[in-house]
Design a protein around this motif. Structure first.
Motif, short mmCIF file in Angstrom:
data_model
loop_
_atom_site.label_atom_id
_atom_site.label_comp_id
_atom_site.label_asym_id
_atom_site.label_seq_id
_atom_site.Cartn_x
_atom_site.Cartn_y
_atom_site.Cartn_z
N UNK A 112 56.95 -22.36 30.11
CA UNK A 112 55.75 -22.57 29.30
C UNK A 112 54.61 -22.91 30.25
N UNK A 113 53.99 -21.87 30.76
CA UNK A 113 53.03 -22.01 31.85
C UNK A 113 51.58 -21.80 31.45
N UNK A 114 51.33 -21.10 30.37
CA UNK A 114 49.95 -20.78 29.97
C UNK A 114 49.13 -22.05 29.77
N UNK A 115 47.89 -22.00 30.22
CA UNK A 115 46.99 -23.13 30.06
C UNK A 115 45.57 -22.64 29.91
N UNK A 116 44.70 -23.54 29.54
CA UNK A 116 43.30 -23.18 29.33
C UNK A 116 42.41 -24.37 29.62
N UNK A 117 41.35 -24.11 30.37
CA UNK A 117 40.28 -25.09 30.57
C UNK A 117 39.03 -24.47 29.97
N UNK A 118 38.52 -25.04 28.88
CA UNK A 118 37.52 -24.34 28.06
C UNK A 118 36.11 -24.36 28.63
N UNK B 119 70.63 -22.90 29.75
CA UNK B 119 69.24 -22.67 29.37
C UNK B 119 68.30 -23.71 29.96
N UNK B 120 67.15 -23.24 30.46
CA UNK B 120 66.16 -24.14 31.04
C UNK B 120 64.79 -23.86 30.41
N UNK B 121 64.08 -24.92 30.10
CA UNK B 121 62.66 -24.84 29.73
C UNK B 121 61.88 -25.58 30.80
N UNK B 122 60.88 -24.92 31.35
CA UNK B 122 60.03 -25.51 32.38
C UNK B 122 58.59 -25.48 31.90
N UNK C 158 62.48 -23.87 41.22
CA UNK C 158 63.39 -25.00 41.45
C UNK C 158 63.89 -25.59 40.14
N UNK C 159 62.98 -25.88 39.24
CA UNK C 159 63.36 -26.52 37.98
C UNK C 159 64.17 -25.58 37.09
N UNK C 160 63.97 -24.28 37.24
CA UNK C 160 64.68 -23.31 36.43
C UNK C 160 66.10 -23.03 36.93
#
Length: 280
Positions: free
Chosen positions: A86-92, A131-134, A233-235
């Motif tokens: 879950x990598x998507x991000x936004x700076x408005x 299963x991994x969520x990062x 690494x975390x995955x």
């Protein structure tokens, strides 16, 4: 072959992580909101040296109707999901911005959309052996608070509103609280969830800055490929399973704010998020 989903995967940290997984021979579903940019990214990934496969899915996470409509296609492509990044991000930028659905854009993209996507893919994650969520969070969370009323109306936000730094901090604080609460609620599911601070990375988040300022700052930023090492690494590292729900920096558990450690705030945010999404 492992199945991987990466949101915000057409550039920056997400693209670099996708490239790594493709090179390892994984099947990678790349999610991004700009179709043209996404197709270019996936074409590039499929020309890499590895035996993996990249698949494009154009999706605006801030549009929850789009997220729900896409679930059937995602499940068909990947009945079992090994890694969900879950990598998507936004700076408005300079002001409070709202989505077409009436939500503050940063919290909608970074938290609410990811929450809904994860909820709807939960059973697919459980089909994996490991299963991994990062979650890509940030130390910017120190600057934020959680004010659920601000998700839909600017008058309830701080400073007096918005203070985009506060708003961005709110979205990243939500990432950490979501990680901690998910780990608690699904402790027996076999899913390992972690989040991390990538450092100050040269990505597209600062696209609304003055160009001269952006050019100057970029000299001191971390390369996306270096930051993406945290996702890898975390995955994949076996040791991470014993650190479920933790916040990381440089592949080690990292100090987060008092608010980010609040069990009550994490539970309240989860409940408020469910309410918002139920009515959206």
């Amino acid at each position: 072959m492992k199945n991987v989903i990466i949101t915000g995967g057409s550039s920056g940290i997400g693209f670099a992580a996708a490239q790594h997984f493709c090179n390892k021979g994984y099947r990678v579903l790349v999610i991004a909101r700009n179709p043209e940019k996404l197709q270019q990214a996936v074409a590039s990934l499929n020309q890499s040296e590895g035996s993996g496969e990249a698949i494009a899915l154009a999706l605006d996470l801030s549009d929850f109707t789009q997220v729900r409509a896409a679930i059937g296609e995602i499940q068909q492509l990947m009945p079992s999901i090994d890694i969900l990044a879950l990598n998507a991000g936004l700076f408005s930028g300079r002001s409070y911005a709202m989505t077409h659905g009436g939500y503050e854009s940063m919290i909608a993209t970074t938290h609410l959309g990811h929450f809904e996507l994860t909820r709807l893919l939960l059973e697919n994650l459980k089909q994996s052996q490991d299963p991994r969520i990062v979650v890509t969070a940030s130390d910017a969370h120190w600057a934020g608070g959680i004010e659920p009323a601000s998700f839909t109306h600017p008058k309830y936000a701080k400073l007096p509103y918005f203070g985009v730094i506060w708003g961005y901090g709110q979205s990243k604080l939500a990432n950490i609280l979501f990680t901690r609460e998910f780990a608690k609620r699904y402790a027996d599911s076999g899913i390992t969830i972690t989040c991390f601070h990538p450092g100050i990375v040269n990505t597209g988040l600062g696209r609304d800055l003055n160009q001269r300022v952006a050019d100057f700052i970029s000299q001191f930023l971390l390369a996306p490929a270096k930051a993406a090492e945290a996702i890898v690494y975390l995955a994949e590292d076996p040791a991470v399973k014993a650190l479920n729900g933790k916040y990381f920096y440089k592949n080690k558990p990292h100090r987060c704010s008092k608010k980010a450690r609040s069990r009550q705030l994490a539970e309240e945010l989860w409940q408020e998020t469910e309410k918002y999404l139920a009515s959206a």
